[in-house]
Scaffold this motif. Structure first.
Motif, PDB file in Angstrom:
ATOM      1  N   THR A 154     -14.784  37.047  26.885  1.00 42.58           N
ATOM      2  CA  THR A 154     -14.831  38.297  26.890  1.00 42.58           C
ATOM      3  C   THR A 154     -16.727  38.336  27.200  1.00 42.58           C
ATOM      4  O   THR A 154     -16.728  38.857  27.868  1.00 42.58           O
ATOM      5  CB  THR A 154     -15.656  38.802  25.332  1.00 42.58           C
ATOM      6  N   HIS A 155     -17.030  36.298  26.537  1.00 44.66           N
ATOM      7  CA  HIS A 155     -18.130  36.540  26.779  1.00 44.66           C
ATOM      8  C   HIS A 155     -18.601  36.237  28.542  1.00 44.66           C
ATOM      9  O   HIS A 155     -19.646  34.895  28.649  1.00 44.66           O
ATOM     10  CB  HIS A 155     -18.983  35.658  25.682  1.00 44.66           C
ATOM     11  N   GLY A 156     -17.496  35.258  29.142  1.00 48.11           N
ATOM     12  CA  GLY A 156     -17.328  35.026  30.794  1.00 48.11           C
ATOM     13  C   GLY A 156     -17.259  33.455  30.210  1.00 48.11           C
ATOM     14  O   GLY A 156     -17.930  32.896  31.102  1.00 48.11           O
ATOM     15  N   LEU A 157     -16.502  32.782  29.475  1.00 46.94           N
ATOM     16  CA  LEU A 157     -16.853  31.165  29.021  1.00 46.94           C
ATOM     17  C   LEU A 157     -14.785  31.504  29.642  1.00 46.94           C
ATOM     18  O   LEU A 157     -14.272  31.866  29.258  1.00 46.94           O
ATOM     19  CB  LEU A 157     -16.998  31.070  27.785  1.00 46.94           C
ATOM     20  N   THR A 158     -14.890  29.930  30.173  1.00 42.40           N
ATOM     21  CA  THR A 158     -13.972  29.185  29.972  1.00 42.40           C
ATOM     22  C   THR A 158     -13.469  28.648  28.853  1.00 42.40           C
ATOM     23  O   THR A 158     -14.320  27.134  28.681  1.00 42.40           O
ATOM     24  CB  THR A 158     -13.207  28.924  31.203  1.00 42.40           C
ATOM     25  N   PRO A 159     -12.604  27.839  28.112  1.00 36.71           N
ATOM     26  CA  PRO A 159     -12.474  27.117  26.946  1.00 36.71           C
ATOM     27  C   PRO A 159     -11.114  26.218  27.595  1.00 36.71           C
ATOM     28  O   PRO A 159     -10.800  25.750  28.279  1.00 36.71           O
ATOM     29  CB  PRO A 159     -11.502  27.796  25.814  1.00 36.71           C
ATOM     30  N   LEU A 160     -12.468  24.286  27.578  1.00 39.56           N
ATOM     31  CA  LEU A 160     -11.588  23.585  27.663  1.00 39.56           C
ATOM     32  C   LEU A 160     -11.180  22.972  26.943  1.00 39.56           C
ATOM     33  O   LEU A 160     -12.200  22.072  25.649  1.00 39.56           O
ATOM     34  CB  LEU A 160     -12.453  22.862  28.278  1.00 39.56           C
ATOM     35  N   LEU A 161      -9.555  22.077  26.339  1.00 35.97           N
ATOM     36  CA  LEU A 161      -9.243  21.724  25.090  1.00 35.97           C
ATOM     37  C   LEU A 161      -9.613  19.868  25.589  1.00 35.97           C
ATOM     38  O   LEU A 161      -9.147  19.600  26.115  1.00 35.97           O
ATOM     39  CB  LEU A 161      -7.902  22.178  24.935  1.00 35.97           C
ATOM     40  N   ALA A 162     -10.645  20.258  24.585  1.00 33.35           N
ATOM     41  CA  ALA A 162     -11.071  18.153  24.749  1.00 33.35           C
ATOM     42  C   ALA A 162      -9.351  17.566  24.006  1.00 33.35           C
ATOM     43  O   ALA A 162      -8.368  17.952  22.547  1.00 33.35           O
ATOM     44  CB  ALA A 162     -11.904  18.217  23.446  1.00 33.35           C
ATOM     45  N   HIS A 163      -9.443  16.573  24.673  1.00 33.88           N
ATOM     46  CA  HIS A 163      -7.782  15.757  24.366  1.00 33.88           C
ATOM     47  C   HIS A 163      -6.729  16.457  23.666  1.00 33.88           C
ATOM     48  O   HIS A 163      -6.354  16.160  22.724  1.00 33.88           O
ATOM     49  CB  HIS A 163      -8.259  14.881  23.751  1.00 33.88           C
ATOM     50  N   CYS A 164      -6.125  17.015  24.821  1.00 29.78           N
ATOM     51  CA  CYS A 164      -4.909  18.106  24.248  1.00 29.78           C
ATOM     52  C   CYS A 164      -3.935  16.933  23.838  1.00 29.78           C
ATOM     53  O   CYS A 164      -3.187  17.643  24.099  1.00 29.78           O
ATOM     54  CB  CYS A 164      -4.831  18.700  25.538  1.00 29.78           C
ATOM     55  N   GLU A 165      -3.844  15.939  24.078  1.00 30.38           N
ATOM     56  CA  GLU A 165      -2.850  14.667  23.838  1.00 30.38           C
ATOM     57  C   GLU A 165      -2.629  14.132  22.000  1.00 30.38           C
ATOM     58  O   GLU A 165      -1.393  13.815  21.616  1.00 30.38           O
ATOM     59  CB  GLU A 165      -2.579  14.018  25.001  1.00 30.38           C
ATOM     60  N   LYS A 172       5.021  17.743  18.276  1.00 28.29           N
ATOM     61  CA  LYS A 172       6.268  18.763  17.605  1.00 28.29           C
ATOM     62  C   LYS A 172       6.381  19.749  18.374  1.00 28.29           C
ATOM     63  O   LYS A 172       7.837  20.537  17.996  1.00 28.29           O
ATOM     64  CB  LYS A 172       6.699  18.283  16.364  1.00 28.29           C
ATOM     65  N   ASN A 173       5.443  20.316  18.299  1.00 28.06           N
ATOM     66  CA  ASN A 173       5.157  21.810  18.775  1.00 28.06           C
ATOM     67  C   ASN A 173       4.634  22.248  20.152  1.00 28.06           C
ATOM     68  O   ASN A 173       3.331  22.205  18.972  1.00 28.06           O
ATOM     69  CB  ASN A 173       5.198  22.012  17.596  1.00 28.06           C
ATOM     70  N   GLU A 174       4.995  22.567  20.580  1.00 31.81           N
ATOM     71  CA  GLU A 174       3.927  22.785  22.152  1.00 31.81           C
ATOM     72  C   GLU A 174       3.149  24.191  21.560  1.00 31.81           C
ATOM     73  O   GLU A 174       2.782  24.632  22.716  1.00 31.81           O
ATOM     74  CB  GLU A 174       4.466  22.620  23.249  1.00 31.81           C
ATOM     75  N   ALA A 175       3.701  25.217  21.098  1.00 32.97           N
ATOM     76  CA  ALA A 175       3.318  26.520  20.949  1.00 32.97           C
ATOM     77  C   ALA A 175       1.837  26.789  21.398  1.00 32.97           C
ATOM     78  O   ALA A 175       1.083  28.068  21.816  1.00 32.97           O
ATOM     79  CB  ALA A 175       3.604  27.402  19.411  1.00 32.97           C
TER      80      ALA A 175
END
Length: 255
Positions: A154-165, A172-175
């Motif tokens: 909403t505020h024009g930001l793209t979330p970047l997930l750190a170390h997704c692994e 066990k669950n990638e939901a």
């Protein structure tokens, strides 16, 4: 796009082609990363020698352990920039942060009081990225993740997930990863994960996310020289070379 694995030779990974490392804890004395200027300069100097052009420095912001803010981080960052320049190191530095997904982060986003950094995607569209992490031991409530993703965008930001692994519950669950991607979030992996520093399960998860085309950045997440050396050891990584060849790498979008 998922690329087919080939047992052909790949050119070495050149860090000068990656240009930017976008996740590190090099600002001295503000979190569990570099504790003094000497340690910071050692990491910056080594990354410069590897060929990097710039670093996005991302100290932790979490309400319990590291209640940082722009006001607390900016002075330490400014001192680091002065020291890097005085040492004659050719490295561009930008200040951002790594935000734990929690109620306080949601409030900061709503107040537009967050540290972010710009990047272009593969089509040349400009994004303003906010680096976020999940708790390592317990998954966050899905409703909170949805609220944070919605507020960021909403505020024009793209979330970047750190170390997704590195989150065991996602193995066990990638939901939550599916939700993250469906809501337009980007992902990154750590170099140390790719070299097996956190075990084979984490390494396999990193490879899986990369081959699926989910990963936009391979990061040092440097808290010390051990992480910088892990990054350097990827110079002959087939996985990283194929990921770059497939066009998923967005490091160069920072300029």
């Amino acid at each position: 796009m998922i690329w087919p694995w080939r047992r052909r030779k790949h050119k070495p990974v050149r860090f000068s082609e990656l240009k930017w490392d976008v996740h590190s804890h090099i600002v001295p004395g503000v979190d569990d990363g570099a504790q003094d200027m000497e340690a910071s300069l050692e990491m910056v100097g080594h990354l410069a020698a590897m060929g990097y052009k710039g670093l996005v420095l991302t100290p932790h912001i979490m309400s319990d352990l590291y209640p940082n803010s722009k006001a607390t981080l900016q002075p330490a960052f400014d001192r680091l920039v002065e020291a890097v320049n005085a040492a004659g190191l050719r490295m561009e530095l930008r200040l951002a942060a790594e935000y734990l997904i929690e109620a306080e982060t949601l409030a900061a986003i709503e107040a537009q009081d967050v540290l972010t950094f710009p990047c272009k995607d593969a089509q040349g569209a400009q994004h303003e990225l906010i680096l976020m992490e999940l708790g390592f031991h317990h998954p966050p409530e899905e409703a909170l993740v949805k609220d944070v993703l919605f507020a960021a965008q909403t505020h024009g930001l793209t979330p970047l997930l750190a170390h997704c692994e590195r989150y065991p519950y996602l193995h066990k669950n990638e939901a939550l990863l599916d939700l993250w991607r469906e809501r337009g979030g980007w992902m990154s992996v750590n170099a140390a994960s790719l070299v097996g520093a956190y075990g084979n399960e984490v390494k396999d998860m990193a490879h899986r996310c990369m081959t699926q085309g989910w990963v936009s950045f391979v990061c040092s997440d440097a808290h010390g020289m051990r992480h910088v050396r892990a990054l350097e050891s990827l110079s002959h990584s087939r996985h990283v070379a194929q990921w770059m060849e497939a066009g998923h790498c967005l490091h160069t979008g920072l300029g």
